[in-house]
Scaffold this active site. Structure first.
Site, PDB file in Angstrom:
ATOM      1  N   GLU A  51      -9.565  -1.770   5.539  1.00  0.00           N
ATOM      2  CA  GLU A  51     -10.056  -1.610   6.906  1.00  0.00           C
ATOM      3  C   GLU A  51     -11.454  -2.425   7.158  1.00  0.00           C
ATOM      4  OE1 GLU A  51      -8.445   0.172   8.825  1.00  0.00           O
ATOM      5  OE2 GLU A  51      -8.124   2.163   8.258  1.00  0.00           O
TER       6      GLU A  51
ATOM      7  N   HIS B 264      -7.076  -4.793  10.298  1.00  0.00           N
ATOM      8  CA  HIS B 264      -6.914  -4.547   9.035  1.00  0.00           C
ATOM      9  C   HIS B 264      -5.374  -5.362   8.651  1.00  0.00           C
ATOM     10  CE1 HIS B 264      -4.556  -0.480   9.834  1.00  0.00           C
ATOM     11  NE2 HIS B 264      -3.539  -1.237   9.426  1.00  0.00           N
TER      12      HIS B 264
ATOM     13  N   ASN C 235      -7.107  -2.868  14.441  1.00  0.00           N
ATOM     14  CA  ASN C 235      -8.818  -3.253  14.020  1.00  0.00           C
ATOM     15  C   ASN C 235      -8.753  -4.132  13.232  1.00  0.00           C
ATOM     16  OD1 ASN C 235      -7.687  -1.951  11.861  1.00  0.00           O
ATOM     17  ND2 ASN C 235      -9.020  -0.083  11.841  1.00  0.00           N
TER      18      ASN C 235
ATOM     19  N   ASP D 243       0.620  -1.111   0.130  1.00  0.00           N
ATOM     20  CA  ASP D 243       0.018   0.068  -0.037  1.00  0.00           C
ATOM     21  C   ASP D 243       0.999   1.265   0.004  1.00  0.00           C
ATOM     22  OD1 ASP D 243       0.954  -0.297   2.673  1.00  0.00           O
ATOM     23  OD2 ASP D 243      -1.116  -0.740   3.449  1.00  0.00           O
TER      24      ASP D 243
HETATM   25  C1  GLP Z   1      -0.470   0.032   8.759  1.00  0.00           C
HETATM   26  C2  GLP Z   1       0.059  -0.740   7.732  1.00  0.00           C
HETATM   27  C3  GLP Z   1      -0.103  -2.365   7.467  1.00  0.00           C
HETATM   28  C4  GLP Z   1       0.380  -2.565   8.969  1.00  0.00           C
HETATM   29  C5  GLP Z   1      -0.476  -2.100  10.103  1.00  0.00           C
HETATM   30  C6  GLP Z   1       0.074  -2.555  11.515  1.00  0.00           C
HETATM   31  O1  GLP Z   1      -1.384   0.994   8.823  1.00  0.00           O
HETATM   32  N1  GLP Z   1      -0.710  -0.298   6.310  1.00  0.00           N
HETATM   33  O2  GLP Z   1       0.379  -2.926   6.559  1.00  0.00           O
HETATM   34  O3  GLP Z   1       0.486  -4.083   9.146  1.00  0.00           O
HETATM   35  O4  GLP Z   1      -0.738  -0.788   9.850  1.00  0.00           O
HETATM   36  O5  GLP Z   1       1.164  -1.561  11.642  1.00  0.00           O
HETATM   37  P1  GLP Z   1       2.428  -1.647  12.851  1.00  0.00           P
HETATM   38  O6  GLP Z   1       3.087  -2.764  12.667  1.00  0.00           O
HETATM   39  O7  GLP Z   1       3.047  -0.384  13.026  1.00  0.00           O
HETATM   40  O8  GLP Z   1       1.396  -1.936  14.153  1.00  0.00           O
END
Ligand code: GLP
Length: 259
Positions: free
Chosen positions: A142, A137, A135, A66
């Site tokens: 989302e 995702h 959440n 993304d």
């Molecule tokens: C972000 C990314 C995801 C990631 C998630 C968790 O928003 N788009 O690909 O897995 O949130 O992030 P973190 O590892 O910082 O908790």
């Protein structure tokens, strides 16, 4: 689903790195799906160390999950910059084969469709690395994302924007939209490897593995995947009901088939 529970975050990261390295050794020209977020930083550090010890990425093609809509590839909070500094600049991967959606495309929806086509043209993804949002995702899919969704533009939840605020300076607001691989795009990968560490992920992890298949927890779509490996530390695994069973099947997160 293969649920591997390691005692510490360091051990979980080491396991995810060794599974990634195994893929590259078996298929040096593998197509890797890459993720961002804080969880992935120690994993990329470990992959950099494996590279220093001889692991080559020279034949690898990569596709990131993304990118934020509106951010160009040199914006400090962009995933382009994240990937260059966390991994690409430190290994022998060919930058021309490192793909991320362009957040600054004039037509983000068209960019999303073109990105999906580029993944298909590369022959699909061999190993997709994933983190999980609090959440539930994956990528930026989302809650209530279609479980059949392709790469497209998604509106971010306020909780996701809050979680990512530390990566932005005060002068920058967190973007409201992102281009993300869809849930169906992720499920099309031949192997999915999700890494989650820390107690703040425990509820999302339990919903993903043991909850109902539901758009409310997009990561639960991995229940449909024939080859999904979930690597957890003890804290991220702490809300799972069947922890004893996962430990029994894969003692100390051992990745072996039962018979
Ligand atoms: C972000 C990314 C995801 C990631 C998630 C968790 O928003 N788009 O690909 O897995 O949130 O992030 P973190 O590892 O910082 O908790």
């Amino acid at each position: 689903m293969k649920v591997l529970i390691l005692a510490t975050p360091e051990a979980a990261v080491a396991k995810a790195a060794s599974l990634t390295a195994e893929t590259l050794r078996a298929k040096p020209r593998a197509v890797l799906g890459l993720a961002t977020g804080g969880t992935m930083l120690p994993l990329y550090a470990r992959l950099r160390a494996l590279h220093a010890a001889g692991l080559s990425f020279a034949g690898v093609t990569s596709f990131n999950l993304d990118e934020y809509v509106g951010l160009g590839p040199d914006h400090p909070a962009s995933y382009h910059v994240y990937m260059r500094s966390a991994l690409f600049e430190h290994i022998d991967i060919d930058p021309a084969r490192c793909h991320l959606p362009r957040g600054d495309a004039a037509d983000p929806q068209a960019e999303a469709q073109a990105y999906e086509a580029r993944i298909a043209a590369a022959g699909g993804i061999d190993l997709q690395l994933l983190g999980i949002g609090r959440n539930g995702h994956i990528g930026f899919n989302e809650p209530t994302s279609s479980l059949g969704s392709p790469t497209r533009v998604k509106t971010l939840t306020e909780s996701t924007r809050d979680a990512n605020r530390p990566y932005f300076t005060d002068a920058d607001t967190v973007p409201r939209f992102a281009i993300t691989m869809g849930v169906a795009t992720i499920l099309a990968a031949r192997h999915c490897l999700l890494l989650a560490t820390g107690a703040e992920k425990a509820e999302a992890v339990a919903a993903m593995i043991e909850g109902p298949l539901a758009a409310l927890c997009p990561a639960s779509a991995l229940q449909l995947h024939p080859r999904a490996t979930i690597v957890l530390d003890a804290a991220a695994a702490s809300a799972l009901q069947l922890q004893d069973y996962y430990h029994h099947v894969h003692p100390e997160g051992e990745d072996r088939d039962p018979v």
